[in-house]
Scaffold this motif. Structure first.
Motif, PDB file in Angstrom:
ATOM      1  N   ASP A 306       0.835  -1.213   0.000  1.00  9.90           N
ATOM      2  CA  ASP A 306       0.000   0.000   0.000  1.00  9.90           C
ATOM      3  C   ASP A 306       0.864   1.255   0.000  1.00  9.90           C
ATOM      4  O   ASP A 306       2.052   1.212   0.294  1.00  9.90           O
ATOM      5  N   SER A 307       0.213   2.362  -0.299  1.00 15.08           N
ATOM      6  CA  SER A 307       0.916   3.648  -0.309  1.00 15.08           C
ATOM      7  C   SER A 307       0.672   4.429   0.974  1.00 15.08           C
ATOM      8  O   SER A 307      -0.397   4.345   1.571  1.00 15.08           O
ATOM      9  N   LYS A 308       1.696   5.197   1.377  1.00 16.82           N
ATOM     10  CA  LYS A 308       1.578   6.111   2.509  1.00 16.82           C
ATOM     11  C   LYS A 308       0.980   7.437   2.037  1.00 16.82           C
ATOM     12  O   LYS A 308       0.381   8.174   2.797  1.00 16.82           O
ATOM     13  N   ALA A 309       1.215   7.743   0.753  1.00 11.89           N
ATOM     14  CA  ALA A 309       0.724   9.004   0.173  1.00 11.89           C
ATOM     15  C   ALA A 309       0.614   8.796  -1.330  1.00 11.89           C
ATOM     16  O   ALA A 309       1.136   7.812  -1.867  1.00 11.89           O
ATOM     17  N   ALA A 310      -0.071   9.717  -1.986  1.00  9.07           N
ATOM     18  CA  ALA A 310      -0.144   9.650  -3.448  1.00  9.07           C
ATOM     19  C   ALA A 310       1.220  10.014  -4.020  1.00  9.07           C
ATOM     20  O   ALA A 310       1.949  10.823  -3.434  1.00  9.07           O
ATOM     21  N   GLY A 311       1.574   9.411  -5.159  1.00  9.81           N
ATOM     22  CA  GLY A 311       2.882   9.676  -5.745  1.00  9.81           C
ATOM     23  C   GLY A 311       2.796   9.920  -7.237  1.00  9.81           C
ATOM     24  O   GLY A 311       2.012   9.268  -7.934  1.00  9.81           O
ATOM     25  N   VAL A 312       3.587  10.871  -7.707  1.00  8.08           N
ATOM     26  CA  VAL A 312       3.708  11.099  -9.144  1.00  8.08           C
ATOM     27  C   VAL A 312       5.200  11.135  -9.465  1.00  8.08           C
ATOM     28  O   VAL A 312       5.978  11.761  -8.740  1.00  8.08           O
ATOM     29  N   MET A 313       5.601  10.422 -10.502  1.00  9.07           N
ATOM     30  CA  MET A 313       7.015  10.397 -10.869  1.00  9.07           C
ATOM     31  C   MET A 313       7.238  11.030 -12.227  1.00  9.07           C
ATOM     32  O   MET A 313       6.466  10.802 -13.159  1.00  9.07           O
ATOM     33  N   VAL A 314       8.270  11.845 -12.296  1.00 11.82           N
ATOM     34  CA  VAL A 314       8.656  12.494 -13.540  1.00 11.82           C
ATOM     35  C   VAL A 314      10.033  11.967 -13.919  1.00 11.82           C
ATOM     36  O   VAL A 314      10.949  12.011 -13.098  1.00 11.82           O
ATOM     37  N   ASN A 315      10.182  11.477 -15.135  1.00 10.22           N
ATOM     38  CA  ASN A 315      11.507  11.057 -15.579  1.00 10.22           C
ATOM     39  C   ASN A 315      12.353  12.274 -15.942  1.00 10.22           C
ATOM     40  O   ASN A 315      11.848  13.251 -16.496  1.00 10.22           O
ATOM     41  N   LEU A 316      13.619  12.208 -15.582  1.00 10.32           N
ATOM     42  CA  LEU A 316      14.561  13.252 -15.993  1.00 10.32           C
ATOM     43  C   LEU A 316      15.325  12.720 -17.196  1.00 10.32           C
ATOM     44  O   LEU A 316      16.229  11.895 -17.041  1.00 10.32           O
ATOM     45  N   VAL A 317      14.929  13.184 -18.374  1.00 10.78           N
ATOM     46  CA  VAL A 317      15.625  12.710 -19.573  1.00 10.78           C
ATOM     47  C   VAL A 317      16.363  13.871 -20.223  1.00 10.78           C
ATOM     48  O   VAL A 317      15.975  15.034 -20.088  1.00 10.78           O
ATOM     49  N   GLY A 318      17.447  13.551 -20.900  1.00 11.10           N
ATOM     50  CA  GLY A 318      18.270  14.567 -21.552  1.00 11.10           C
ATOM     51  C   GLY A 318      17.435  15.407 -22.519  1.00 11.10           C
ATOM     52  O   GLY A 318      16.666  14.852 -23.313  1.00 11.10           O
ATOM     53  N   ASP A 367      -4.284  15.077  -6.575  1.00 13.30           N
ATOM     54  CA  ASP A 367      -4.411  16.266  -7.437  1.00 13.30           C
ATOM     55  C   ASP A 367      -3.265  17.235  -7.199  1.00 13.30           C
ATOM     56  O   ASP A 367      -2.670  17.763  -8.131  1.00 13.30           O
ATOM     57  N   LYS A 368      -2.974  17.457  -5.924  1.00 10.81           N
ATOM     58  CA  LYS A 368      -1.891  18.371  -5.562  1.00 10.81           C
ATOM     59  C   LYS A 368      -0.557  17.835  -6.104  1.00 10.81           C
ATOM     60  O   LYS A 368       0.216  18.591  -6.718  1.00 10.81           O
ATOM     61  N   ALA A 369      -0.313  16.556  -5.903  1.00 14.11           N
ATOM     62  CA  ALA A 369       0.950  15.958  -6.367  1.00 14.11           C
ATOM     63  C   ALA A 369       1.079  16.114  -7.881  1.00 14.11           C
ATOM     64  O   ALA A 369       2.158  16.441  -8.397  1.00 14.11           O
ATOM     65  N   ARG A 370      -0.045  15.920  -8.588  1.00 18.12           N
ATOM     66  CA  ARG A 370      -0.019  16.022 -10.060  1.00 18.12           C
ATOM     67  C   ARG A 370       0.259  17.459 -10.506  1.00 18.12           C
ATOM     68  O   ARG A 370       1.006  17.679 -11.469  1.00 18.12           O
ATOM     69  N   GLN A 371      -0.319  18.418  -9.781  1.00 19.57           N
ATOM     70  CA  GLN A 371      -0.067  19.839 -10.090  1.00 19.57           C
ATOM     71  C   GLN A 371       1.410  20.183  -9.888  1.00 19.57           C
ATOM     72  O   GLN A 371       2.030  20.831 -10.725  1.00 19.57           O
ATOM     73  N   VAL A 372       1.950  19.744  -8.745  1.00 19.40           N
ATOM     74  CA  VAL A 372       3.361  20.030  -8.451  1.00 19.40           C
ATOM     75  C   VAL A 372       4.245  19.379  -9.505  1.00 19.40           C
ATOM     76  O   VAL A 372       5.230  19.965  -9.969  1.00 19.40           O
ATOM     77  N   ALA A 373       3.880  18.166  -9.921  1.00 16.50           N
ATOM     78  CA  ALA A 373       4.676  17.442 -10.920  1.00 16.50           C
ATOM     79  C   ALA A 373       4.756  18.243 -12.219  1.00 16.50           C
ATOM     80  O   ALA A 373       5.814  18.318 -12.861  1.00 16.50           O
ATOM     81  N   GLN A 374       3.652  18.836 -12.588  1.00 12.24           N
ATOM     82  CA  GLN A 374       3.621  19.633 -13.825  1.00 12.24           C
ATOM     83  C   GLN A 374       4.566  20.840 -13.709  1.00 12.24           C
ATOM     84  O   GLN A 374       5.287  21.171 -14.655  1.00 12.24           O
ATOM     85  N   LYS A 375       4.556  21.435 -12.524  1.00 15.70           N
ATOM     86  CA  LYS A 375       5.435  22.573 -12.259  1.00 15.70           C
ATOM     87  C   LYS A 375       6.901  22.129 -12.321  1.00 15.70           C
ATOM     88  O   LYS A 375       7.757  22.813 -12.904  1.00 15.70           O
ATOM     89  N   VAL A 376       7.183  20.981 -11.699  1.00 13.98           N
ATOM     90  CA  VAL A 376       8.539  20.419 -11.721  1.00 13.98           C
ATOM     91  C   VAL A 376       8.987  20.237 -13.161  1.00 13.98           C
ATOM     92  O   VAL A 376      10.065  20.666 -13.576  1.00 13.98           O
ATOM     93  N   LYS A 377       8.110  19.597 -13.925  1.00 13.90           N
ATOM     94  CA  LYS A 377       8.394  19.272 -15.327  1.00 13.90           C
ATOM     95  C   LYS A 377       8.664  20.538 -16.154  1.00 13.90           C
ATOM     96  O   LYS A 377       9.525  20.551 -17.034  1.00 13.90           O
ATOM     97  N   SER A 378       7.920  21.604 -15.853  1.00 11.84           N
ATOM     98  CA  SER A 378       8.082  22.830 -16.637  1.00 11.84           C
ATOM     99  C   SER A 378       9.359  23.575 -16.262  1.00 11.84           C
ATOM    100  O   SER A 378       9.875  24.375 -17.032  1.00 11.84           O
ATOM    101  N   LEU A 379       9.868  23.319 -15.059  1.00 15.76           N
ATOM    102  CA  LEU A 379      11.063  24.040 -14.597  1.00 15.76           C
ATOM    103  C   LEU A 379      12.363  23.332 -14.950  1.00 15.76           C
ATOM    104  O   LEU A 379      13.314  23.931 -15.441  1.00 15.76           O
ATOM    105  N   ILE A 380      12.414  22.044 -14.667  1.00 18.61           N
ATOM    106  CA  ILE A 380      13.707  21.372 -14.704  1.00 18.61           C
ATOM    107  C   ILE A 380      14.118  21.015 -16.140  1.00 18.61           C
ATOM    108  O   ILE A 380      13.282  20.685 -16.968  1.00 18.61           O
ATOM    109  N   GLU A 381      15.420  21.125 -16.381  1.00 17.18           N
ATOM    110  CA  GLU A 381      15.936  20.760 -17.692  1.00 17.18           C
ATOM    111  C   GLU A 381      17.271  20.055 -17.524  1.00 17.18           C
ATOM    112  O   GLU A 381      18.151  20.540 -16.811  1.00 17.18           O
TER     113      GLU A 381
END
Lengths: 385, 385
Positions: A306-318, A367-381
């Motif tokens: 089971d999960s302790k919290a909701a999780g969203v994973m973003v791959n860091l690709v070149g 929902d919150k995790a998914r929103q943050v993930a989108q922000k992460v994705k838009s920032l990191i390169e």
């Protein structure tokens, strides 16, 4: 019974890439003695093991001689010399997952036939010994566009898979054995990780939902739990269980699934090891997939999935257009966000679409995790210096 | 700004024991290059770092020469050569926590005076240069039984602390500087971990509650969150914040507190590093204390300190009557329980009360976690083969 938690036991791992490295992190917690074999002198896993040996994973003698020195042998990648594993098994080395499973999985045509033989739902397909046989099938109208071409051997990370819409798309496909699969009109791509130990104890993780990058054919977000009905989730877990049981699999089995428009579940393909779709579990689950793989192959009791919290994973690709010594642009901005954990794999150089790391976002609210993930994705390169 | 997430930065860690080992696990995730210095060739931390050097942590030259090769230097233990740290700081090596903090903390008399000077609540005390001065104070009735004797130097894990109820208890105390403290009649022993980075960002973890083994004076259970009122928790976090700010501390500071019968909060003592009272955070918190220590000393943004689930930690200490090569009796029984994660530190031999590992139990319900912890405690035994 083997006393894994003391100094006289040796675990061998074929491959010291990112999966090996994360698996090794878990071995440190259990203080298990580990030997790693990897072809690269820069393998990320070399710093978390007890012994590191550089050598080919596909050479019989190298794998055999490495395996002879350990009690249990496992791997982070399927592109390994299976004959050496078979020989080691015969000579009493415990190899999990077994050579039998890998042989079935390594060849996509054999894998598909296995599903058919075991009444496991999968997309209809045809098998061809040569690509030019596809032309013949099209000419005879026993095949029509569009369809998915898959090389029978060595397809990883979107390589060896292509959607074929017309004769032009067929040009330049590598020769050799392949399968042609009906293009599934799916609502969702899902995955279920199943853990099974030699005693037959078996557990499934919650269903995750995957979003792919449209061009690179690599996973962009993995979302746990999948935003699907309980009924579909139950069906997905039950299909995945059946796959693991049919293989009499030992260790982790990541089962990639399609949810069709009619809410049928079809097996796409499987990976007999910790998998990108389970990285979220390091932060979100009671038992990470890496700890679970260890528990399974060592015939220890399996941990709670089971999960302790909701999780969203973003791959860091070149990022496209960058090649050379890697740097992670805006990683400090990302570290400011709540519940965000970067995993940097430690590969020295980046190139377009190379998997360089991943970032997990956990929150009580999905929902919150998914929103943050989108922000992460838009920032990191992931770029070069 | 320093690019920690690439290959040209070196972090030095003084000490490769269990704390160093767990800290190193986090550096792997961030792919930070690490060098470790430890006096033992069997140091558990040696397998998770990039470079390992064997040498004394108390010898000036050894620590100085080690420190010259790194960019940032930290430690897992305070018993280190502080003069070497001072010299390194002067020569531009970043040392966090700073030598100034360690000097104040290393001597318990100086530490107590620091609290007085900064209006931080602590139990009343007297300072003596020699133990025999205690006899004089008793004779003059400026001191009366019972009280707590503490050696000013080198008190760890219950060593260097003794409750004195009569003249007999005074016999055999080691000579040297000491303090004598009023025995606090407390309801609870609490702890708060504070993280602070050089930019001044500061965060506290939730208050944890500690239960001590009555004889060994070692923590038996650490419970997060502490079962105290919100008001007391708020007060405890605010006192802990004040301590960290007063030290202008950089890194983690574990602040051990007493909750008195009147719900006053008194500071007992502090540790300038990841701490036993924070081990629960690996599984239960959004950011583990080890990741947080790294973030703090590297001046990265601090992570979220909230918990994903309730956590209870059980120390694995050597059972009485056993000495020699270690084995963990019933560890497989314990692995069967939901939400239970053992951490085996990798020390080869056990002896009575030696810290050999810990087990964390996480659950959505604190009551459930506490019940499971009791079951874990009753089953597992750290014995010799």
């Amino acid at each position: 019974m083997t006393d894994y938690f003391s100094s006289h036991f040796k675990l061998g791992i074929l491959g010291g890439g990112q999966l090996g490295k994360m698996l090794l992190t878990e071995t440190r917690k259990f203080d298990i003695y580990t030997s790693v074999l990897d072809p690269s002198p820069n393998a990320p896993g070399q710093f978390a093991c007890n012994d590191f040996a550089q050598g080919s994973l596909q050479d019989f003698d190298t794998v055999y001689n490495f395996g002879k020195k350990v009690d249990v042998l496992t791997f982070e990648i399927e592109l390994i010399n299976v004959e050496a594993l078979e020989r080691l098994e015969k000579e009493g080395v415990i190899v999990y997952p077994s050579s039998k499973t890998i042989k079935t999985i390594q060849n996509k045509a054999v894998q598909k036939l296995f599903y058919q033989d075991h009444n496991i739902p999968t997309a209809p397909f045809s098998r061809y010994a040569y690509v030019h046989e596809i032309d013949t099938a099209l000419a005879h109208e026993s095949l029509s566009f569009p369809f998915v071409w898959k090389s029978a051997q060595f397809g990883y990370d979107g390589k060896g898979v292509k959607v074929i819409k017309n004769y032009d798309d067929l040009k330049g496909l590598p020769e050799g054995e392949c399968i042609v699969e009906e293009k599934v009109n799916f609502k969702n791509e899902l995955a279920v990780i199943v853990a099974r130990n030699p005693s037959g104890e078996i557990k499934t993780y919650p269903v995750v939902e995957m979003e792919f990058h449209p061009e690179a054919n690599q996973v962009e977000y993995v979302i746990c739990p999948a935003r699907i009905s309980d009924e579909v989730a139950k069906k997905a877990r039950s299909v995945a269980l059946k796959v693991s049981e049919s293989f009499e699999h030992v260790g982790l089995l990541a089962v990639e699934l399609f949810q069709t428009q009619d809410d049928e579940i079809l097996v796409n393909e499987v990976a007999p090891r910790p998998h990108n779709s389970g990285h979220y579990s390091i932060e979100a689950s009671y038992t990470s997939q890496f700890e679970q793989h260890l528990r399974a192959i060592l015939d220890l009791p399996l941990g709670k999935t089971d999960s302790k919290a909701a999780g969203v994973m973003v791959n860091l690709v070149g990022a496209e257009g960058f090649e050379g010594e890697v740097t992670y642009k805006n990683i400090e901005e990302v570290l400011k966000m709540d519940g965000v954990t970067p995993h940097v794999y430690g590969k020295k150089t980046t190139r377009p679409f190379r998997k360089m790391g991943h970032i997990t976002i956990v929150d009580a609210s999905l929902d919150k995790a998914r929103q943050v993930a989108q922000k992460v994705k838009s920032l990191i390169e992931v770029i070069s210096k």
